[in-house]
Design a protein around this motif. Structure first.
Motif, PDB file in Angstrom:
ATOM      1  N   GLU A 139       0.829  -1.206   0.000  1.00  0.00           N
ATOM      2  CA  GLU A 139       0.000   0.000   0.000  1.00  0.00           C
ATOM      3  C   GLU A 139       0.865   1.259   0.000  1.00  0.00           C
ATOM      4  O   GLU A 139       0.446   2.303  -0.499  1.00  0.00           O
ATOM      5  CB  GLU A 139      -0.920  -0.001   1.228  1.00  0.00           C
ATOM      6  N   ARG A 140       2.068   1.129   0.542  1.00  0.00           N
ATOM      7  CA  ARG A 140       2.958   2.286   0.627  1.00  0.00           C
ATOM      8  C   ARG A 140       4.406   1.794   0.606  1.00  0.00           C
ATOM      9  O   ARG A 140       4.740   0.761   1.182  1.00  0.00           O
ATOM     10  CB  ARG A 140       2.689   3.087   1.896  1.00  0.00           C
ATOM     11  N   VAL A 141       5.262   2.564  -0.073  1.00  0.00           N
ATOM     12  CA  VAL A 141       6.677   2.215  -0.157  1.00  0.00           C
ATOM     13  C   VAL A 141       7.490   3.349   0.454  1.00  0.00           C
ATOM     14  O   VAL A 141       7.486   4.473  -0.048  1.00  0.00           O
ATOM     15  CB  VAL A 141       7.124   1.985  -1.618  1.00  0.00           C
ATOM     16  N   HIS A 142       8.169   3.069   1.555  1.00  0.00           N
ATOM     17  CA  HIS A 142       9.057   4.034   2.192  1.00  0.00           C
ATOM     18  C   HIS A 142      10.450   3.822   1.614  1.00  0.00           C
ATOM     19  O   HIS A 142      10.943   2.695   1.563  1.00  0.00           O
ATOM     20  CB  HIS A 142       9.082   3.822   3.706  1.00  0.00           C
ATOM     21  N   ILE A 143      11.107   4.889   1.184  1.00  0.00           N
ATOM     22  CA  ILE A 143      12.432   4.751   0.583  1.00  0.00           C
ATOM     23  C   ILE A 143      13.431   5.664   1.265  1.00  0.00           C
ATOM     24  O   ILE A 143      13.108   6.806   1.628  1.00  0.00           O
ATOM     25  CB  ILE A 143      12.392   5.024  -0.939  1.00  0.00           C
ATOM     26  N   PHE A 144      14.656   5.135   1.453  1.00  0.00           N
ATOM     27  CA  PHE A 144      15.699   5.929   2.109  1.00  0.00           C
ATOM     28  C   PHE A 144      17.049   5.690   1.450  1.00  0.00           C
ATOM     29  O   PHE A 144      17.446   4.560   1.180  1.00  0.00           O
ATOM     30  CB  PHE A 144      15.810   5.567   3.593  1.00  0.00           C
ATOM     31  N   GLY A 145      17.750   6.795   1.199  1.00  0.00           N
ATOM     32  CA  GLY A 145      19.126   6.747   0.727  1.00  0.00           C
ATOM     33  C   GLY A 145      19.897   7.868   1.391  1.00  0.00           C
ATOM     34  O   GLY A 145      19.396   8.991   1.503  1.00  0.00           O
ATOM     35  N   GLU A 196      28.676   0.762   0.914  1.00  0.00           N
ATOM     36  CA  GLU A 196      29.832   1.104   1.740  1.00  0.00           C
ATOM     37  C   GLU A 196      30.265   2.554   1.514  1.00  0.00           C
ATOM     38  O   GLU A 196      30.260   2.993   0.364  1.00  0.00           O
ATOM     39  CB  GLU A 196      31.008   0.180   1.409  1.00  0.00           C
ATOM     40  N   PRO A 197      30.660   3.246   2.563  1.00  0.00           N
ATOM     41  CA  PRO A 197      30.611   2.865   3.976  1.00  0.00           C
ATOM     42  C   PRO A 197      29.190   3.018   4.525  1.00  0.00           C
ATOM     43  O   PRO A 197      28.529   4.027   4.257  1.00  0.00           O
ATOM     44  CB  PRO A 197      31.574   3.848   4.629  1.00  0.00           C
ATOM     45  N   TYR A 198      28.729   2.041   5.258  1.00  0.00           N
ATOM     46  CA  TYR A 198      27.350   2.023   5.740  1.00  0.00           C
ATOM     47  C   TYR A 198      27.159   3.040   6.864  1.00  0.00           C
ATOM     48  O   TYR A 198      27.952   3.084   7.801  1.00  0.00           O
ATOM     49  CB  TYR A 198      26.994   0.622   6.239  1.00  0.00           C
ATOM     50  N   THR A 199      26.110   3.835   6.773  1.00  0.00           N
ATOM     51  CA  THR A 199      25.861   4.837   7.812  1.00  0.00           C
ATOM     52  C   THR A 199      25.094   4.205   8.972  1.00  0.00           C
ATOM     53  O   THR A 199      24.248   3.328   8.777  1.00  0.00           O
ATOM     54  CB  THR A 199      25.058   6.029   7.263  1.00  0.00           C
ATOM     55  N   LYS A 200      25.383   4.663  10.173  1.00  0.00           N
ATOM     56  CA  LYS A 200      24.708   4.135  11.354  1.00  0.00           C
ATOM     57  C   LYS A 200      23.210   4.397  11.303  1.00  0.00           C
ATOM     58  O   LYS A 200      22.398   3.587  11.753  1.00  0.00           O
ATOM     59  CB  LYS A 200      25.310   4.765  12.618  1.00  0.00           C
ATOM     60  N   THR A 220      22.437  -2.919  -2.355  1.00  0.00           N
ATOM     61  CA  THR A 220      23.774  -2.797  -1.780  1.00  0.00           C
ATOM     62  C   THR A 220      24.809  -3.356  -2.736  1.00  0.00           C
ATOM     63  O   THR A 220      24.460  -4.076  -3.681  1.00  0.00           O
ATOM     64  CB  THR A 220      23.860  -3.533  -0.425  1.00  0.00           C
ATOM     65  N   ASN A 221      26.064  -3.019  -2.504  1.00  0.00           N
ATOM     66  CA  ASN A 221      27.124  -3.560  -3.351  1.00  0.00           C
ATOM     67  C   ASN A 221      27.778  -4.780  -2.733  1.00  0.00           C
ATOM     68  O   ASN A 221      28.509  -5.501  -3.407  1.00  0.00           O
ATOM     69  CB  ASN A 221      28.192  -2.494  -3.634  1.00  0.00           C
ATOM     70  N   GLN A 222      27.520  -5.027  -1.439  1.00  0.00           N
ATOM     71  CA  GLN A 222      28.123  -6.173  -0.768  1.00  0.00           C
ATOM     72  C   GLN A 222      27.071  -6.948   0.012  1.00  0.00           C
ATOM     73  O   GLN A 222      26.302  -6.377   0.783  1.00  0.00           O
ATOM     74  CB  GLN A 222      29.221  -5.720   0.201  1.00  0.00           C
ATOM     75  N   LEU A 223      27.074  -8.274  -0.162  1.00  0.00           N
ATOM     76  CA  LEU A 223      26.131  -9.102   0.576  1.00  0.00           C
ATOM     77  C   LEU A 223      26.508  -9.222   2.045  1.00  0.00           C
ATOM     78  O   LEU A 223      25.730  -9.728   2.844  1.00  0.00           O
ATOM     79  CB  LEU A 223      26.046 -10.495  -0.056  1.00  0.00           C
ATOM     80  N   SER A 224      27.699  -8.747   2.398  1.00  0.00           N
ATOM     81  CA  SER A 224      28.094  -8.704   3.808  1.00  0.00           C
ATOM     82  C   SER A 224      27.594  -7.441   4.500  1.00  0.00           C
ATOM     83  O   SER A 224      27.878  -7.229   5.680  1.00  0.00           O
ATOM     84  CB  SER A 224      29.619  -8.775   3.939  1.00  0.00           C
ATOM     85  N   CYS A 225      26.860  -6.617   3.791  1.00  0.00           N
ATOM     86  CA  CYS A 225      26.259  -5.420   4.382  1.00  0.00           C
ATOM     87  C   CYS A 225      25.509  -5.812   5.654  1.00  0.00           C
ATOM     88  O   CYS A 225      24.709  -6.755   5.640  1.00  0.00           O
ATOM     89  CB  CYS A 225      25.298  -4.770   3.380  1.00  0.00           C
ATOM     90  N   PRO A 226      25.735  -5.124   6.776  1.00  0.00           N
ATOM     91  CA  PRO A 226      25.073  -5.490   8.037  1.00  0.00           C
ATOM     92  C   PRO A 226      23.551  -5.498   7.954  1.00  0.00           C
ATOM     93  O   PRO A 226      22.895  -6.194   8.731  1.00  0.00           O
ATOM     94  CB  PRO A 226      25.559  -4.407   9.004  1.00  0.00           C
ATOM     95  N   ALA A 227      22.988  -4.740   7.018  1.00  0.00           N
ATOM     96  CA  ALA A 227      21.529  -4.695   6.880  1.00  0.00           C
ATOM     97  C   ALA A 227      20.980  -5.929   6.179  1.00  0.00           C
ATOM     98  O   ALA A 227      19.768  -6.190   6.222  1.00  0.00           O
ATOM     99  CB  ALA A 227      21.116  -3.439   6.108  1.00  0.00           C
ATOM    100  N   ALA A 228      21.842  -6.718   5.536  1.00  0.00           N
ATOM    101  CA  ALA A 228      21.381  -7.849   4.725  1.00  0.00           C
ATOM    102  C   ALA A 228      20.628  -8.887   5.541  1.00  0.00           C
ATOM    103  O   ALA A 228      19.695  -9.526   5.052  1.00  0.00           O
ATOM    104  CB  ALA A 228      22.563  -8.497   4.009  1.00  0.00           C
ATOM    105  N   LYS A 229      21.032  -9.070   6.798  1.00  0.00           N
ATOM    106  CA  LYS A 229      20.401 -10.107   7.617  1.00  0.00           C
ATOM    107  C   LYS A 229      18.918  -9.824   7.863  1.00  0.00           C
ATOM    108  O   LYS A 229      18.142 -10.751   8.153  1.00  0.00           O
ATOM    109  CB  LYS A 229      21.135 -10.228   8.953  1.00  0.00           C
ATOM    110  N   ASN A 230      18.509  -8.555   7.763  1.00  0.00           N
ATOM    111  CA  ASN A 230      17.114  -8.182   8.001  1.00  0.00           C
ATOM    112  C   ASN A 230      16.317  -7.977   6.712  1.00  0.00           C
ATOM    113  O   ASN A 230      15.130  -7.664   6.766  1.00  0.00           O
ATOM    114  CB  ASN A 230      17.043  -6.897   8.825  1.00  0.00           C
TER     115      ASN A 230
END
Length: 284
Positions: A139-145, A196-200, A220-230
């Motif tokens: 119903e809605r898409v929230h986007i952040f960069g 990268e570099p990932y912002t807090k 993302t450019n890396q699958l090791s991105c800390p956000a990937a697990k979620n």
């Protein structure tokens, strides 16, 4: 990339934070250097990741493989690209000053085309339809960069707003970013551009949204991105190592826009209604 390889990468992303520290470090190295794993011996991988060979063998068993050779086979087809953004900018500025401006232009165009041609990786192909389904059905898409990727997020919003009003832009105000997550509702999606570099702030946003069971689409450019697990879906974007570029990301966002437009009811009629309005007020 075989389906088994995609499943293995996802499995590594899912479990790496639960493993002992040395195995977690090895997982990060594997995710960031997938293109090399298929040709490395146990000792070479251990030395490169700065862990012991015992750690490599323990992780191999943990991932369900009887031996390292079977594990290594999964990586023969995998290709990734690594980018440190500031290093790539530095490299581009250090190119031979004797080269002409036009030759530089040709070089940039060719490199960009090369990167765009790498978008259709097996990993992206396996995830693209899932991404479209999530976006179309939400119903809605929230986007952040954040930082330079804020521009890409805004560009995507502008494209979608031509025929739909479901985009909620989060990139304008990072101070109240986490406050706004509290207003996310069921059947809404979070789309995050995290390179990268990932912002807090980006990682906190993803973590909080995941705690509310909001589906997350990660670019993302890396699958090791800390956000990937979620993340529910991950689109790994090719990146250039000799200069900074978001061209492949823009191409992916445009492809997603076209596909959403094709699958959105009244998209064409909404655009047809908009054009005469813009003409009437001398906008176009």
């Amino acid at each position: 990339m075989a389906t088994e390889s995609i499943d293995l990468i996802q499995h590594i992303i899912n479990i790496k934070d639960t493993l002992p520290k040395k195995q977690e470090l090895l997982c990060d190295y594997i995710l960031e250097n997938q293109q090399d794993i298929g040709i490395l011996t146990v000792k070479e991988l251990a030395d490169s990741a700065r862990v012991g060979t015992t750690t490599v063998m323990r992780l191999t068993k943990q991932l369900g493989y009887e031996n390292y050779v079977d594990f290594r086979k999964q990586f023969y087809q995998i290709q990734t690209n690594h980018l440190n953004r500031w290093e790539s900018v530095k490299v581009s500025f250090e190119r031979d000053e004797r080269e002409t401006t036009i030759s530089q232009l040709h070089w940039i165009i060719q490199k960009s085309l090369d990167n765009v041609s790498q978008i259709l990786s097996p990993q992206v192909i396996s995830e693209f339809e899932k991404v479209i389904k999530l976006l179309v059905n939400s119903e809605r898409v929230h986007i952040f960069g954040a930082r330079p990727y804020r521009a890409a997020a805004i560009y995507f919003e502008v494209l979608i707003n031509e025929f739909s009003n479901k985009i909620n832009q989060l990139s304008h105000d990072t101070e109240t970013l986490l406050d706004r997550v509290e207003h996310f509702k069921e059947n809404e999606v979070l789309m995050v551009l995290s390179f990268e570099p990932y912002t807090k702030r980006t990682l906190a946003l993803v973590d909080l949204a995941a705690s509310k069971d909001i589906p997350i689409i990660l670019f993302t450019n890396q699958l090791s991105c800390p956000a990937a697990k979620n993340a529910n879906c991950i689109l790994q974007v090719p990146t250039e190592t000799e200069f900074f570029s978001i061209v492949p990301l823009i191409v992916l966002l445009e492809a997603i826009t076209v596909e959403i437009g094709r699958k959105t009811k009244n998209a064409i009629s909404n655009i047809e209604k908009l054009v005469p309005i813009l003409k009437r007020y001398d906008v176009i």
